[in-house]
Design a protein around this motif. Structure first.
Motif, mmCIF file in Angstrom:
data_model
loop_
_atom_site.group_PDB
_atom_site.id
_atom_site.type_symbol
_atom_site.label_atom_id
_atom_site.label_comp_id
_atom_site.label_asym_id
_atom_site.label_seq_id
_atom_site.Cartn_x
_atom_site.Cartn_y
_atom_site.Cartn_z
ATOM 1 N N ILE A 62 0.837 -1.202 0.000
ATOM 2 C CA ILE A 62 0.000 0.000 0.000
ATOM 3 C C ILE A 62 0.873 1.253 0.000
ATOM 4 N N PHE A 63 1.964 1.241 0.781
ATOM 5 C CA PHE A 63 2.885 2.386 0.816
ATOM 6 C C PHE A 63 3.543 2.588 -0.550
ATOM 7 N N ILE A 64 3.960 1.487 -1.170
ATOM 8 C CA ILE A 64 4.589 1.588 -2.497
ATOM 9 C C ILE A 64 3.601 2.166 -3.503
ATOM 10 N N TYR A 65 2.366 1.675 -3.455
ATOM 11 C CA TYR A 65 1.346 2.144 -4.392
ATOM 12 C C TYR A 65 1.034 3.626 -4.154
ATOM 13 N N ALA A 66 0.901 3.992 -2.868
ATOM 14 C CA ALA A 66 0.638 5.396 -2.538
ATOM 15 C C ALA A 66 1.803 6.281 -2.975
ATOM 16 N N GLY A 67 3.029 5.779 -2.784
ATOM 17 C CA GLY A 67 4.207 6.537 -3.214
ATOM 18 C C GLY A 67 4.239 6.723 -4.716
ATOM 19 N N MET A 68 3.857 5.691 -5.440
ATOM 20 C CA MET A 68 3.817 5.758 -6.898
ATOM 21 C C MET A 68 2.798 6.798 -7.356
#
Length: 826
Positions: free
Chosen positions: A805-811
């Motif tokens: 979720i953090f990676i997706y939000a960062g993207m």
């Protein structure tokens, strides 16, 4: 003079060419006007209105509550499996929260892996359960609409004309797989997710838009890891095909980069789905279907690679390209297997005429690429071995293979139609040849029995083939209204054929829901009566009849009617639950099908008593022993309630053990009797339990009569587990024992259960009777025990999910920031 004549000729030639161009432009203008172009921006709204009208025509009775989307015929899974699970999940969410272990599934199983897999099903969690039968039709209705719209958007990413995209969206939404398999509801979700996946990939491939692709991958991962494997295989083939289609030269680094980029972006969705994915993997690995002696892999892998499909299977594949119901509808289907598992490649009759045209005017490399990609799917049809391989040798059916083949057919047809619309590209001799071959395939005598094929549908297909052939010639000539007429016939064909597929079936009517039949029968009054007279915290109920309205008996009545039973129909039943039934001869050891259709303990009176089956519901007494072992309590409607005289509680203790290998060769009657006297343990555990004596052969030579039966159960009851609190995942209670004992719990063995006493001492779990749970109590005394179930694989996946979720939000943040910077520069 010569010069003047020469100039006149040049001028005349120039004027002629100008006139030709004008004529072509006029033809093109008329051609464009003929297909909604005159409506300007409203053409998409008009097309959407037509699309909605088609779906309303097909689903009218379901949307206005004249029928329910519950099929009594071969599509009975929706009544016998899916609908009971919806009720159980609805009840579980209200009472306990996120689903975990449930005693309503068979004799107990983790149901987490069957939840949250379809966004449309979320609606059911907030509705009154009495409305659930009506919701299912709406779910299918909505998903068919979404699948068509998303597929239209996907085609638009490839710069195809509105006409091609609109027709492509219709062909996809009303494909045979989407409509026929909608009776199983889960497959319309699969079709929708595939459209989202293709759109997500094209956005990534063409414009480096990353955010969309992880979403469908997330839901595919939540559904089943096996679906993810099959989708990955298809995507690899599709990406390879698209690369060769769009790139002039093959550059390995570029090709590898696209594959890696796609895999990397898609893996974000996979990582977010980790709790579901890990639990799914455990469920599959710990089910007989996914591994072990009942897996079909060893059988299918040994089949000859180039063995041809038999005539029935091949004939079914060929004829169902033309219409899904050409061999009959529902249970009247006369082809190979059944309407779901048989090949169903229907994606519009015109598609079959268009597919060969995609090769016209392509260079050699493109012809090879298109030919190889199409050839892979043709191989699957001709040689079953390649279909087995596509399923990783886990099943002998088509199902999603049909969908993928139909998808490829649709894409080829739309690309061919696009060339025809833009360039007038049509190879008329090839078209006539295709028509001839299709007529031969349609009328070829594959089937030994007469009247196997529906004569009216066969005639309709023949007429439509001729009409489409004529219209395609007109389209290539850019004749006015030819494309609109083509579109009109597609709408009529898809609507009519889909209407037949959905409505020419045996369905549960609205009136059926209000009668005392099916899940609304007198079983409900019987269960309510039992709950009123019995305040026990745990007991099970068996029935000698099915409450379903379907042609197949339901083994999930407990879920639908809210009681704990012993039977279960589940694609992935727990292997320990299955192994227990195998040991006692309830399930055939070599039958993969019976591991899914697990009948439970009915008619095995001793086993029922030993596994807390305290009550029995009957509509007729067809087993005389019940009159001896049960007391008749009352009759409600046509249902009689019986109470087992010798039923034991959830847990009790044995003072003797018996090795499994010595137990296995015995007869079923001997096994039932001996199980009253001893705990059956794995041979490997015997040495650890040396303080408990083994049952000797001399002790089991005497026969079993009612007095002995009573004495043995009374002995076990003296050291029984007294439950003080009970929920699906947390049980407390106490037991008094007079010495070292093996305690038996009628709970299928699972690593998620932890058993400890109030002092925090953990007890090692043992597998008893090849599938149930036991603990060793080393000495005499009183034990206060807690049994707690934890979704350990889910907990293991949560940190990965948070990371994803953090990676997706960062993207998303990175994309948003870059977009704002570009806007400022502009």
């Amino acid at each position: 003079m010569l010069k003047k004549n020469s100039n006149k000729k040049k001028n005349n030639a120039s004027n002629t060419s100008v006139q030709n161009v004008k004529t072509q432009n006029i033809k093109k203008e008329f051609f464009d006007v003929s297909f909604l172009s005159a409506l300007g921006n409203k053409k998409l709204l008009i097309s959407m209105g037509i699309f909605l009208g088609m779906v309303l025509f097909i689903f009218y009775d379901f949307l206005f509550f004249k029928k329910t989307y519950l099929f009594k015929d071969i599509g009975s899974d929706i009544i016998n499996q899916i609908f009971p699970y919806l009720i159980e999940l609805h009840n579980y969410l209200i009472e306990y929260g996120i689903p975990s272990w449930s005693f309503a599934s068979g004799m107990g199983q983790n149901i987490f892996s069957f939840t949250f897999t379809d966004p449309m099903e979320y609606l059911s969690y907030f509705m009154h359960k009495e409305n659930l039968p009506y919701l299912i039709g709406y779910i299918v209705f909505i998903e068919i609409i979404i699948s068509g719209i998303v597929f239209y958007k996907y085609l638009k990413t490839m710069d195809l004309s509105d006409a091609s995209c609109i027709i492509g969206g219709l062909l996809y939404a009303f494909s045979g797989f989407n409509i026929v398999s909608g009776a199983w509801i889960v497959f319309t979700t699969e079709v929708t997710l595939m459209a989202l996946t293709l759109l997500g990939f094209e956005k990534l491939y063409q414009k480096n838009i990353y955010w969309l692709l992880p979403i469908p991958i997330l839901y595919v991962s939540m559904q089943r890891p096996f679906n993810l494997l099959v989708l990955s295989l298809f995507l690899f083939l599709y990406i390879t095909w698209r690369f060769f289609q769009t790139e002039n030269t093959f550059i390995f680094k570029k090709y590898a980069f696209i594959l890696l980029k796609t895999a990397g972006v898609a893996s974000i969705g996979l990582v977010i789905a980790s709790p579901f994915l890990f639990e799914h993997i455990r469920t599959m690995l710990e089910s007989p279907r996914g591994s072990g002696e009942n897996s079909l892999a060893s059988l299918l892998m040994t089949q000859p690679i180039f063995k041809l499909s038999d005539s029935l299977q091949f004939g079914t594949a060929m004829t169902r390209m033309f219409a899904s119901d050409i061999l009959g509808s529902g249970s009247l289907f006369r082809g190979w297997q059944n309407i779901l598992e048989a090949p169903q490649f229907y994606c519009g009759i015109a598609s079959l005429l268009l597919i060969p045209q995609v090769f016209v005017n392509k260079n050699t490399t493109q012809k090879i690429v298109f030919g190889v990609f199409l050839g892979i799917w043709i191989l699957i049809i001709i040689f079953p071995y390649f279909r087995y391989a596509f399923w990783f040798f886990t099943g002998d059916y088509y199902r999603s293979v049909s969908f993928y083949i139909g998808l490829v057919f649709t894409l080829y047809a739309i690309f061919a139609l696009e060339k025809m619309i833009k360039n007038g590209t049509l190879h008329i001799p090839l078209l006539i040849g295709t028509l001839s071959v299709l007529i031969i395939l349609l009328y070829y005598p594959y089937f030994p029995r007469k009247n196997t094929m529906d004569s009216s549908l066969t005639l309709s297909v023949t007429i439509l083939l001729c009409i489409y052939t004529f219209l395609l010639v007109l389209i290539s000539k850019k004749i006015s209204f030819s494309l609109f007429t083509f579109f009109f016939f597609c709408v009529i064909e898809l609507s009519y054929f889909s209407f037949i597929s959905v409505n020419r079936r045996d369905l549960v009517s609205t009136d059926d829901l209000h009668k005392k039949i099916g899940y609304n029968d007198y079983s409900n009054e019987a269960i309510a009566y039992i709950k009123k007279i019995d305040n026990s915290l745990f007991y099970r109920v068996d029935k000698n009849y099915y409450s379903t309205l379907a042609i197949h008996g339901s083994l999930n009545d407990g879920m639908a009617q809210e009681y704990f039973g012993t039977s279960s129909y589940n694609s992935f039943n727990s292997k320990y639950y299955v192994n227990y039934q195998k040991l006692y001869g309830i399930i055939n050891k070599n039958s993969e099908v019976e591991t899914r259709w697990a009948p439970g303990l009915n008619y095995r009176v001793l086993l029922e008593g030993m596994n807390s089956v305290k009550y029995l519901l009957t509509k007729q007494v067809n087993f005389p022993l019940w009159r001896v072992t049960h007391d008749s309590l009352t009759t409600l409607g046509d249902v009689t309630v019986w109470k087992h005289k010798f039923a034991l509680p959830l847990g009790y203790c044995y003072d003797k053990i018996f090795p499994l290998t010595r137990f296995e060769p015995m007869s079923n009657d001997e096994k039932d009797y001996i199980s009253l006297m001893t705990a059956v343990v794995l041979d490997a555990d015997v040495s650890e339990l040396s303080t408990i004596s083994q049952l000797s052969i001399s002790e089991i030579t005497q026969g079993l009569d009612l007095n002995i039966y009573k004495q043995l159960t009374e002995k076990l009851y003296q050291e029984a587990f007294q439950i003080t609190s009970f929920s699906h995942t947390f049980i407390t209670g106490n037991v008094n024992v007079n010495g070292a004992r093996m305690m038996y719990f009628s709970i299928p063995y699972e690593n998620g259960w932890d058993i400890q006493d109030t002092n925090g001492n953990q007890y090692k779990k043992y597998i008893l009777s090849n599938g149930m749970t036991g603990i060793y109590l080393p000495k005499a005394g009183k034990y206060q025990l807690e049994l707690k179930y934890t979704n350990k694989m889910v907990q293991m996946g949560i940190p990965f999910s948070i990371l994803g979720i953090f990676i997706y939000a960062g993207m998303l943040s990175f994309v948003f920031i870059n977009k704002r910077k570009k806007n400022r520069v502009l």
